[in-house]
Design a protein around this motif. Structure first.
Motif, mmCIF file in Angstrom:
data_model
loop_
_atom_site.group_PDB
_atom_site.id
_atom_site.type_symbol
_atom_site.label_atom_id
_atom_site.label_comp_id
_atom_site.label_asym_id
_atom_site.label_seq_id
_atom_site.Cartn_x
_atom_site.Cartn_y
_atom_site.Cartn_z
ATOM 1 N N VAL A 202 31.236 37.994 16.009
ATOM 2 C CA VAL A 202 31.490 38.290 14.400
ATOM 3 C C VAL A 202 33.129 36.596 14.282
ATOM 4 C CG1 VAL A 202 31.439 39.175 12.387
ATOM 5 C CG2 VAL A 202 30.128 40.162 14.321
ATOM 6 N N LEU A 203 34.111 37.218 14.964
ATOM 7 C CA LEU A 203 35.513 37.245 14.939
ATOM 8 C C LEU A 203 35.410 35.431 15.067
ATOM 9 C CD1 LEU A 203 37.311 39.791 15.422
ATOM 10 C CD2 LEU A 203 36.673 38.844 13.586
ATOM 11 N N GLU A 204 35.051 35.240 16.286
ATOM 12 C CA GLU A 204 35.209 33.902 16.883
ATOM 13 C C GLU A 204 33.869 33.292 15.652
ATOM 14 O OE1 GLU A 204 35.679 30.839 19.937
ATOM 15 O OE2 GLU A 204 35.954 32.669 19.941
ATOM 16 N N ALA A 205 32.705 33.829 15.504
ATOM 17 C CA ALA A 205 32.294 32.087 14.734
ATOM 18 C C ALA A 205 32.520 31.958 13.023
ATOM 19 C CB ALA A 205 30.941 32.757 14.760
ATOM 20 N N HIS A 206 33.581 32.952 12.686
ATOM 21 C CA HIS A 206 34.300 32.805 11.580
ATOM 22 C C HIS A 206 35.347 31.696 11.618
ATOM 23 C CE1 HIS A 206 35.898 33.531 7.572
ATOM 24 N NE2 HIS A 206 35.046 34.218 7.411
ATOM 25 N N PRO A 207 34.862 30.619 10.923
ATOM 26 C CA PRO A 207 35.476 29.304 10.750
ATOM 27 C C PRO A 207 37.158 29.483 10.310
ATOM 28 C CG PRO A 207 34.404 29.526 8.363
ATOM 29 C CD PRO A 207 33.916 30.798 9.347
ATOM 30 N N HIS A 208 37.440 30.359 8.826
ATOM 31 C CA HIS A 208 38.900 30.723 9.262
ATOM 32 C C HIS A 208 39.707 31.674 9.737
ATOM 33 C CE1 HIS A 208 37.711 28.727 5.961
ATOM 34 N NE2 HIS A 208 37.140 29.852 4.812
ATOM 35 N N ILE A 209 38.824 32.369 10.727
ATOM 36 C CA ILE A 209 39.483 33.289 11.721
ATOM 37 C C ILE A 209 40.817 32.013 13.019
ATOM 38 C CG2 ILE A 209 39.808 35.292 13.624
ATOM 39 C CD1 ILE A 209 37.337 36.210 11.664
ATOM 40 N N ASP A 212 44.388 31.306 18.244
ATOM 41 C CA ASP A 212 45.855 32.405 18.834
ATOM 42 C C ASP A 212 47.261 32.213 17.628
ATOM 43 O OD1 ASP A 212 48.014 32.443 20.062
ATOM 44 O OD2 ASP A 212 48.400 30.291 20.368
ATOM 45 N N PRO A 213 47.107 33.496 16.949
ATOM 46 C CA PRO A 213 47.306 34.272 17.978
ATOM 47 C C PRO A 213 45.458 35.017 18.004
ATOM 48 C CG PRO A 213 47.567 35.447 16.700
ATOM 49 C CD PRO A 213 48.069 33.999 16.756
ATOM 50 N N ALA A 214 44.834 35.563 19.049
ATOM 51 C CA ALA A 214 43.982 36.200 19.186
ATOM 52 C C ALA A 214 44.059 37.285 18.354
ATOM 53 C CB ALA A 214 43.043 36.167 20.845
ATOM 54 N N PRO A 215 42.795 37.223 17.596
ATOM 55 C CA PRO A 215 42.269 39.253 17.298
ATOM 56 C C PRO A 215 42.137 40.120 18.021
ATOM 57 C CG PRO A 215 40.661 36.860 16.720
ATOM 58 C CD PRO A 215 41.277 36.945 17.806
ATOM 59 N N PHE A 216 42.131 41.055 17.541
ATOM 60 C CA PHE A 216 42.809 42.379 17.744
ATOM 61 C C PHE A 216 41.712 43.081 17.497
ATOM 62 C CE2 PHE A 216 44.233 46.737 18.234
ATOM 63 C CZ PHE A 216 45.506 47.031 19.414
ATOM 64 N N VAL A 217 41.033 43.664 18.677
ATOM 65 C CA VAL A 217 39.994 44.392 19.279
ATOM 66 C C VAL A 217 40.476 45.815 19.366
ATOM 67 C CG1 VAL A 217 37.520 44.606 18.544
ATOM 68 C CG2 VAL A 217 38.915 42.679 17.957
ATOM 69 N N GLU A 218 40.487 46.563 19.603
ATOM 70 C CA GLU A 218 40.527 47.700 20.477
ATOM 71 C C GLU A 218 40.237 48.941 19.527
ATOM 72 O OE1 GLU A 218 40.979 47.893 22.988
ATOM 73 O OE2 GLU A 218 41.309 46.375 23.339
ATOM 74 N N VAL A 219 40.035 50.296 20.524
ATOM 75 C CA VAL A 219 39.372 51.422 19.383
ATOM 76 C C VAL A 219 40.675 52.337 19.322
ATOM 77 C CG1 VAL A 219 38.829 53.935 20.317
ATOM 78 C CG2 VAL A 219 37.175 52.512 21.014
ATOM 79 N N GLU A 220 40.752 52.866 17.851
ATOM 80 C CA GLU A 220 41.857 53.151 17.443
ATOM 81 C C GLU A 220 42.365 55.087 17.533
ATOM 82 O OE1 GLU A 220 44.743 52.713 13.852
ATOM 83 O OE2 GLU A 220 42.714 52.502 13.683
#
Length: 275
Positions: A202-209, A212-220
């Protein structure tokens, strides 16, 4: 005899007339020179604000006017002094009047002092989105007494500067690139790697995201009923709210399409049959 007395009176009043005329001429000279200096001081202070882009013109126009009136006050006292007026009492009267006005307008003066500090240190500028004095909005005007915000629902909020300077100020527009923090939970039975891949897509396909810097997606967090992800994509400042309010729905739909359960708090009741 009559001509003698006339000449005698003329000789008697001539020094007085000369002294008065001299004082009048000197007073005029002092007034003209003082007005010239006051104008020059005003222009000098105002030009400092115009010379540097980071300095606010509003503040320096105010300081220029203040300096001009201070110079004129001294000029007025000097003129009165030329005519023998005791200026000490006038200075004391002006001081007492200034104190009375200051006490009567202490609220306005506190806003003025805060406005001067805001214009000097510039924690925000017109066009920034800020969170201050419990209010959030776009700054449309900053003056010496108030800051005016426009909210998303088209309300105009006028905040006294003393309330802003005395509280925490969050400037959401200070950095050109911002992280957008979001939280999503999936059920314990789901594979976290699969959930991460869905979110990344989803983040990869979003035009405004940004890439670089790459999104951070981790279990919190491992919550009572869910495994919670911290998702922080990075965007340009002007796209912050577009991403904040569009990505959660997109991720929810993507998780649904992948048959990944998004849990909600629930209570399990176990009934036991007594013998």
């Amino acid at each position: 005899m009559e001509e003698y007395f006339s000449q005698s009176k003329l000789d008697e009043y001539l020094p007085l007339i000369t002294d008065v005329a001299t004082n009048v001429l000197l007073a005029i000279v002092i007034l003209l020179v003082g007005m010239f200096i006051a104008r020059k001081v005003n222009n000098l202070v105002c030009n400092i604000g115009k010379r540097y882009d980071k300095l606010d013109d509003t503040l320096f126009r105010f300081l220029g006017s203040l300096a001009r009136y201070v110079v004129l006050a001294f000029v007025f006292i000097a003129v009165l002094n030329r005519f023998g007026v005791q200026t000490a009492s006038i200075v004391a009267l002006l001081g007492a009047a200034g104190l009375a006005v200051g006490l009567a307008l202490q609220g306005a003066l506190s806003n003025l002092a805060a406005g001067v500090m805001l214009l000097i240190f510039r924690p925000y500028k017109v066009g920034d989105f800020i969170d201050a004095a419990g209010r959030f909005g776009n700054v449309v005007e900053i003056d010496l007494f108030t800051t005016i915000l426009d909210t998303f629902d088209r309300q105009q909020i006028i905040i006294p500067n003393s309330q802003i300077w005395g509280s925490q100020i969050v400037n959401h527009s200070h950095h050109p690139i911002r992280g957008v923090d979001m939280h999503f939970g999936v059920a314990y039975k789901e594979n976290t790697d699969d959930a991460r891949r869905v979110i990344d897509a989803v983040l990869e396909a979003h035009p405004h995201i940004l890439k670089d810097p790459a999104p951070f997606v981790e279990v919190e967090t491992l919550n009572n009923s869910s495994v919670d992800f911290l998702v922080r994509p990075f965007v340009k400042g002007e796209h912050y709210f577009d991403v904040l309010y569009s990505v959660p729905e997109q991720i929810k739909k993507a998780l649904d399409a992948a048959n990944i359960e998004i849990p909600f708090p629930h209570t399990k009741v176990i009934l036991s049959k007594e013998d």
